[in-house]
Design a protein around this motif. Structure first.
Motif, PDB file in Angstrom:
ATOM      1  N   VAL A 176       0.313  -1.269   0.120  1.00  0.00           N
ATOM      2  CA  VAL A 176       0.063   0.067  -0.098  1.00  0.00           C
ATOM      3  C   VAL A 176       0.894   1.419  -0.261  1.00  0.00           C
ATOM      4  O   VAL A 176       0.707   2.084  -0.938  1.00  0.00           O
ATOM      5  CB  VAL A 176      -1.209   0.170   1.595  1.00  0.00           C
ATOM      6  N   GLN A 177       2.234   0.633   1.157  1.00  0.00           N
ATOM      7  CA  GLN A 177       2.913   2.474   0.591  1.00  0.00           C
ATOM      8  C   GLN A 177       3.485   2.630  -0.587  1.00  0.00           C
ATOM      9  O   GLN A 177       3.327   3.631  -1.210  1.00  0.00           O
ATOM     10  CB  GLN A 177       3.570   1.882   1.705  1.00  0.00           C
ATOM     11  N   GLN A 178       3.762   1.193  -1.358  1.00  0.00           N
ATOM     12  CA  GLN A 178       4.216   1.351  -3.246  1.00  0.00           C
ATOM     13  C   GLN A 178       3.701   1.767  -3.351  1.00  0.00           C
ATOM     14  O   GLN A 178       3.992   3.157  -4.610  1.00  0.00           O
ATOM     15  CB  GLN A 178       4.899   0.276  -3.622  1.00  0.00           C
ATOM     16  N   PHE A 179       1.769   1.559  -3.540  1.00  0.00           N
ATOM     17  CA  PHE A 179       0.674   1.981  -4.136  1.00  0.00           C
ATOM     18  C   PHE A 179       0.717   3.172  -4.223  1.00  0.00           C
ATOM     19  O   PHE A 179       0.440   4.441  -5.081  1.00  0.00           O
ATOM     20  CB  PHE A 179      -0.708   1.370  -3.964  1.00  0.00           C
ATOM     21  N   ILE A 180       0.876   4.406  -2.240  1.00  0.00           N
ATOM     22  CA  ILE A 180       0.853   5.720  -2.607  1.00  0.00           C
ATOM     23  C   ILE A 180       2.126   5.811  -2.770  1.00  0.00           C
ATOM     24  O   ILE A 180       1.925   7.489  -3.755  1.00  0.00           O
ATOM     25  CB  ILE A 180       0.657   5.887  -0.937  1.00  0.00           C
ATOM     26  N   GLU A 181       3.215   5.585  -3.010  1.00  0.00           N
ATOM     27  CA  GLU A 181       4.333   6.777  -3.053  1.00  0.00           C
ATOM     28  C   GLU A 181       5.162   7.008  -3.996  1.00  0.00           C
ATOM     29  O   GLU A 181       6.412   7.516  -4.307  1.00  0.00           O
ATOM     30  CB  GLU A 181       5.533   6.812  -1.617  1.00  0.00           C
ATOM     31  N   GLY A 182       5.157   5.190  -5.041  1.00  0.00           N
ATOM     32  CA  GLY A 182       6.603   4.600  -5.379  1.00  0.00           C
ATOM     33  C   GLY A 182       7.100   4.031  -5.183  1.00  0.00           C
ATOM     34  O   GLY A 182       6.675   3.649  -3.650  1.00  0.00           O
ATOM     35  N   GLY A 183       8.162   3.514  -5.626  1.00  0.00           N
ATOM     36  CA  GLY A 183       8.953   2.335  -4.504  1.00  0.00           C
ATOM     37  C   GLY A 183       9.479   1.524  -5.919  1.00  0.00           C
ATOM     38  O   GLY A 183       9.317   1.695  -7.046  1.00  0.00           O
ATOM     39  N   TRP A 184      10.267   0.499  -4.900  1.00  0.00           N
ATOM     40  CA  TRP A 184      11.762   0.005  -6.200  1.00  0.00           C
ATOM     41  C   TRP A 184      11.017  -1.791  -5.725  1.00  0.00           C
ATOM     42  O   TRP A 184      10.289  -1.771  -4.484  1.00  0.00           O
ATOM     43  CB  TRP A 184      12.221   0.170  -5.645  1.00  0.00           C
ATOM     44  N   SER A 185      11.143  -2.671  -6.080  1.00  0.00           N
ATOM     45  CA  SER A 185      10.632  -3.751  -5.999  1.00  0.00           C
ATOM     46  C   SER A 185      11.604  -5.009  -6.782  1.00  0.00           C
ATOM     47  O   SER A 185      11.661  -5.308  -7.356  1.00  0.00           O
ATOM     48  CB  SER A 185       9.462  -4.222  -6.178  1.00  0.00           C
ATOM     49  N   ARG A 186      12.176  -6.041  -6.123  1.00  0.00           N
ATOM     50  CA  ARG A 186      13.143  -6.697  -6.468  1.00  0.00           C
ATOM     51  C   ARG A 186      11.891  -7.786  -7.122  1.00  0.00           C
ATOM     52  O   ARG A 186      11.364  -8.548  -6.468  1.00  0.00           O
ATOM     53  CB  ARG A 186      13.678  -7.513  -5.683  1.00  0.00           C
ATOM     54  N   GLN A 187      12.373  -8.308  -8.596  1.00  0.00           N
ATOM     55  CA  GLN A 187      11.725  -9.445  -9.297  1.00  0.00           C
ATOM     56  C   GLN A 187      12.695 -10.287  -8.925  1.00  0.00           C
ATOM     57  O   GLN A 187      13.748 -10.255  -9.849  1.00  0.00           O
ATOM     58  CB  GLN A 187      11.087  -8.583 -10.754  1.00  0.00           C
ATOM     59  N   THR A 188      11.626 -11.613  -8.882  1.00  0.00           N
ATOM     60  CA  THR A 188      12.698 -13.154  -8.807  1.00  0.00           C
ATOM     61  C   THR A 188      11.471 -14.151  -9.161  1.00  0.00           C
ATOM     62  O   THR A 188      10.561 -14.333  -9.614  1.00  0.00           O
ATOM     63  CB  THR A 188      12.943 -13.581  -7.537  1.00  0.00           C
ATOM     64  N   ALA A 189      12.768 -15.719  -9.465  1.00  0.00           N
ATOM     65  CA  ALA A 189      11.576 -17.109 -10.149  1.00  0.00           C
ATOM     66  C   ALA A 189      11.300 -17.310  -8.965  1.00  0.00           C
ATOM     67  O   ALA A 189      10.361 -18.072  -8.220  1.00  0.00           O
ATOM     68  CB  ALA A 189      12.589 -17.510 -10.268  1.00  0.00           C
ATOM     69  N   ALA A 190      10.887 -16.470  -7.508  1.00  0.00           N
ATOM     70  CA  ALA A 190      10.311 -17.154  -6.380  1.00  0.00           C
ATOM     71  C   ALA A 190       9.079 -16.477  -5.940  1.00  0.00           C
ATOM     72  O   ALA A 190       8.324 -16.901  -5.085  1.00  0.00           O
ATOM     73  CB  ALA A 190      11.847 -16.488  -4.970  1.00  0.00           C
ATOM     74  N   SER A 191       8.318 -15.737  -6.649  1.00  0.00           N
ATOM     75  CA  SER A 191       7.278 -15.249  -7.156  1.00  0.00           C
ATOM     76  C   SER A 191       6.412 -16.231  -6.304  1.00  0.00           C
ATOM     77  O   SER A 191       6.546 -17.410  -7.492  1.00  0.00           O
ATOM     78  CB  SER A 191       6.848 -14.642  -7.202  1.00  0.00           C
ATOM     79  N   THR A 192       5.519 -16.179  -5.715  1.00  0.00           N
ATOM     80  CA  THR A 192       3.971 -17.335  -5.511  1.00  0.00           C
ATOM     81  C   THR A 192       3.062 -16.923  -5.855  1.00  0.00           C
ATOM     82  O   THR A 192       2.522 -17.549  -6.021  1.00  0.00           O
ATOM     83  CB  THR A 192       3.665 -17.074  -3.983  1.00  0.00           C
ATOM     84  N   THR A 193       2.573 -15.573  -6.729  1.00  0.00           N
ATOM     85  CA  THR A 193       1.683 -15.190  -7.071  1.00  0.00           C
ATOM     86  C   THR A 193       1.896 -15.345  -8.645  1.00  0.00           C
ATOM     87  O   THR A 193       0.957 -15.929  -9.865  1.00  0.00           O
ATOM     88  CB  THR A 193       1.466 -13.256  -7.353  1.00  0.00           C
ATOM     89  N   TYR A 194       2.587 -15.178  -9.730  1.00  0.00           N
ATOM     90  CA  TYR A 194       3.038 -15.500 -11.024  1.00  0.00           C
ATOM     91  C   TYR A 194       4.172 -15.585 -11.331  1.00  0.00           C
ATOM     92  O   TYR A 194       5.613 -16.335 -10.471  1.00  0.00           O
ATOM     93  CB  TYR A 194       3.636 -13.668 -11.133  1.00  0.00           C
ATOM     94  N   GLN A 195       4.480 -16.632 -11.709  1.00  0.00           N
ATOM     95  CA  GLN A 195       4.600 -17.963 -13.119  1.00  0.00           C
ATOM     96  C   GLN A 195       6.001 -16.710 -13.833  1.00  0.00           C
ATOM     97  O   GLN A 195       5.755 -15.673 -14.007  1.00  0.00           O
ATOM     98  CB  GLN A 195       4.430 -18.721 -13.526  1.00  0.00           C
ATOM     99  N   ASP A 196       7.318 -16.445 -13.849  1.00  0.00           N
ATOM    100  CA  ASP A 196       8.283 -16.182 -14.894  1.00  0.00           C
ATOM    101  C   ASP A 196       8.764 -14.859 -14.636  1.00  0.00           C
ATOM    102  O   ASP A 196       8.600 -13.934 -15.225  1.00  0.00           O
ATOM    103  CB  ASP A 196       8.214 -16.552 -16.010  1.00  0.00           C
ATOM    104  N   ASP A 197       8.469 -14.374 -13.051  1.00  0.00           N
ATOM    105  CA  ASP A 197       9.221 -13.431 -12.867  1.00  0.00           C
ATOM    106  C   ASP A 197      10.697 -12.556 -12.918  1.00  0.00           C
ATOM    107  O   ASP A 197      10.657 -11.278 -13.481  1.00  0.00           O
ATOM    108  CB  ASP A 197       8.354 -12.731 -11.371  1.00  0.00           C
TER     109      ASP A 197
END
Length: 670
Positions: free
Chosen positions: A243-264
């Motif tokens: 929710v803070q990222q939604f409001i203020e923007g930001g950064w996020s690490r993308q890896t193969a370990a995502s439990t929501t999406y395949q192939d991040d």
């Protein structure tokens, strides 16, 4: 029939005890006796309805009758590219449904929508990426399916006399992209291809596309359901961080370990972000990451903290990032990054090695800085300060995280989950109805609580953000045994009762605009498979649904503010946790307009309407939407759900009988 589950019983009982005073007077008397001989009393006071935050409810607007339109496939057949106008039958159906507002380009399916690819000659339009729902998430949608762009939508809306609300995607779009969108829709064309904001003069692009006059879109929304894990995309899995990222923007690490999406961690090409690429063995291969921009260690700030180097592997072996491939040797295992657009470029065999054909390509990277709600609002209002921008995160955690920082409004998605069965198997129609009605007060309570939460942050009522409902309905879920709701469940009379109950809750909680989910079903050659669970039916014809007939009973209330409604003798139905009757009312046109729902499955509810003094009622009538069968729905073959109107006996008070599972409008004139 199965016994009602304890969870639902407890939840509904708690709901009744937590209703604010204004809502209790108009909704529930848990201890009321069944009115075998008596009548439910409904008093429509002359004073305003005071909402849960202590503010009188505002006047009801035409935008309360809105629908969610989806840009894909000519708005699922609503737009006819051959005539460059609404498809046959659509305009008439839309007028009959009193449509006042269209949300475009839609919800989930529009999460990656790029307006710049949806303008100009249709044959020259580019592909889009699907956010899901109407097409596979992250899938490529070719330009041939991109014929219903902003200009076509405005043409359609103008021909049905409605307005537009634009949902601006928050994924792979920047605040500047959103500002460009506002400029394209709202800025005047002066004939000079210069832009005081810099860059492309989007007003002149619109004029060159045959639309010199600005459209003047007043209401905008940032993002669609970012609170759902399935629509977080680049944002963090942790809800508080998200929710803070939604409001203020930001950064996020993308890896193969995502439990929501395949192939991040995959590399992709064009608009296709679902099929990860393997090396072709060709020289100079260029791909893209799923999300952009890419942040590198040198981009770190105090807000971001340290940013790790991307980790790219080819068949599991790590390759090195270089600033430029031009200085690389022929066998150097290196790659080059295009930060802004997320491109990854490999060598040509002279400057940098070529990954072998078929090699698996994987990259772990940080995406950012992504813009947030505050950035988008600032950029959009720099173009047009008069617009309203709602937050698409319409939940308590957004209200809490924003605190007293000003914003215009929140866009609430008001849904309850509905399963088709439980561990014992599929529900029969009676059980399905009771499950639905037991949940029907929950959205009203959520609106009341949000209003209270906002008031805590904004003691000055003049500065409080407004409530809008930018989608509402039910979400069908598979039960424990995999049983889903029956086909066209959302079109059935039981669902009409549920949605009219929701509308009453919106009116009594000061909702300024309301978007029903959805505008129309898609085309299907088999009439039995057409979707009637929307405001309009599927093409061809776009027939009038029971939902539309029920909701638009409120049309005579537009322009007036809700009045306090007090009920007496309103029972909690036997074995259930909801009251028989729920109502909202206005006083206008020389009389009273009472929208009232009877949620009893099988009993008619006798009521007495008290207009709270004044001259005797000179005329009274009752308009009802129902059918004896709670599973009945309108379709191509038959229209069993219809309106009926009858005259009521006049007097100081007026008596009426509400048929079982019905939506009703009672109009009194002095």
């Amino acid at each position: 029939m199965r016994k009602q589950t304890g969870v639902i019983a407890v939840a509904a009982a708690v709901l009744l005890t937590q209703l604010p005073a204004a809502a209790q007077s108009s909704a529930a008397q848990p201890g009321a006796e069944w009115p075998d001989a008596g009548r439910i009393g409904i008093r429509v006071d002359r004073g305003p309805l005071v909402m849960s935050d202590g503010v009188p409810a505002p006047a009801i607007t035409p935008e309360i009758f809105g629908a969610n339109a989806r840009w894909i496939d000519n708005e699922l057949g609503a737009w006819d590219p051959a005539t460059h106008g609404p498809a046959a039958g659509f305009a008439d159906a839309a007028h009959a449904a009193d449509l006042g507002l269209i949300r475009y380009p839609g919800g989930t399916v529009a999460n990656f929508f790029d307006f710049k690819k949806a303008i100009g000659p249709v044959a020259q339009r580019g592909c889009q990426t699907s956010g899901g729902f109407a097409a596979v998430r992250f899938g490529n949608l070719p330009g041939a399916r991109n014929g219903f762009g902003p200009d076509e939508e405005e043409s359609l809306v103008s021909q049905i006399g409605a307005k537009t609300m634009v949902m601006v995607p928050s994924i792979n779009q920047t605040a500047q992209d959103a500002a460009d969108y506002v400029e394209y829709m709202n800025s005047p064309s002066d004939g000079e291809a210069t832009n005081p904001n810099g860059g492309t003069d989007w007003a002149e692009v619109r004029a060159a596309n045959g639309h010199p006059a600005a459209y003047g879109i007043k209401t905008w929304e940032y993002g669609n359901e970012p609170f759902l894990d399935g629509q977080r995309y680049w944002r963090d899995q942790d809800p508080q961080t998200r929710v803070q990222q939604f409001i203020e923007g930001g950064w996020s690490r993308q890896t193969a370990a995502s439990t929501t999406y395949q192939d991040d961690d995959g590399l992709f090409s064009g608009c296709d972000l679902v099929n990860r690429k393997a090396s072709t063995g060709a020289a100079g291969q260029t791909y893209r990451t799923r999300y952009n921009p890419i942040a590198l260690p040198a981009d770190a700030t105090a807000a971001s903290g340290p940013i790790a180097e991307p980790v790219l592997t080819v068949n599991g072996a790590q390759w090195k990032r270089v600033d430029s491939l031009t200085t690389a040797g022929a066998t150097d295992q290196v790659y080059e990054v295009g930060k802004a657009d997320g491109t990854i470029k490999f060598g040509d065999g002279t400057h940098g090695a070529i990954p072998v054909q078929g090699a698996r390509l994987s990259i772990e990277y940080t995406t950012g800085r992504q813009d947030g709600f505050l950035d988008f609002v600032r950029a959009m209002k720099a173009v047009d300060p008069k617009i309203t921008v709602c937050s698409g995160w319409g939940k308590p955690e957004f209200v809490e995280a924003m605190g007293a920082r000003p914003y215009d409004c929140i866009g609430i998605h008001s849904y309850t989950d509905q399963a088709g069965g439980d561990a014992d198997g599929a529900y029969d129609s009676t059980e399905l109805y009771q499950q639905l009605m037991n949940a029907s007060d929950v959205p009203t309570q959520e609106l009341a609580e949000l209003r209270q939460d906002i008031a805590k942050n904004f003691p000055d009522r003049r500065k409080r953000p407004a409530l809008t409902v930018t989608e509402y309905g039910t979400i069908s879920r598979n039960g424990p045994t995999g049983v889903s709701t029956p086909g066209n469940f959302a079109a059935m009379q039981m669902h009409n009762v549920y949605e009219t109950t929701m509308l009453i809750g919106q009116l009594t909680n000061g909702v300024r605009l309301s978007i029903n989910s959805n505008l129309n079903g898609g085309p299907n050659a088999d009439p039995a498979k057409r979707d009637w669970g929307n405001i309009l039916g599927s093409p061809p014809g776009f027939g009038i649904t029971g939902r539309s007939l029920s909701l638009t009973l409120a049309a005579p209330m537009i322009g007036s503010a809700p009045r306090q409604v007090t009920t007496t003798g309103n029972p909690v139905l036997p074995g259930q946790n909801y009251t028989a009757v729920v109502a909202a009312a206005t006083r206008a046109h020389g009389g009273v307009q009472l929208l009232v729902v009877n949620r009893s499955l099988d009993k008619s509810m006798p009521i007495t309407v008290d207009p709270a003094g004044g001259p005797a009622v000179k005329s009274a009538r009752q308009t009802t939407v129902t059918n004896d069968d709670i599973t009945a729905f309108n379709n191509d073959q038959e229209q069993p759900v219809q309106r009926t109107t009858k005259t009521l006996a006049k007097g100081q008070k007026v008596q009426a009988d509400l048929p079982p599972h019905s939506a009703n409008l009672i109009e009194l004139r002095y």
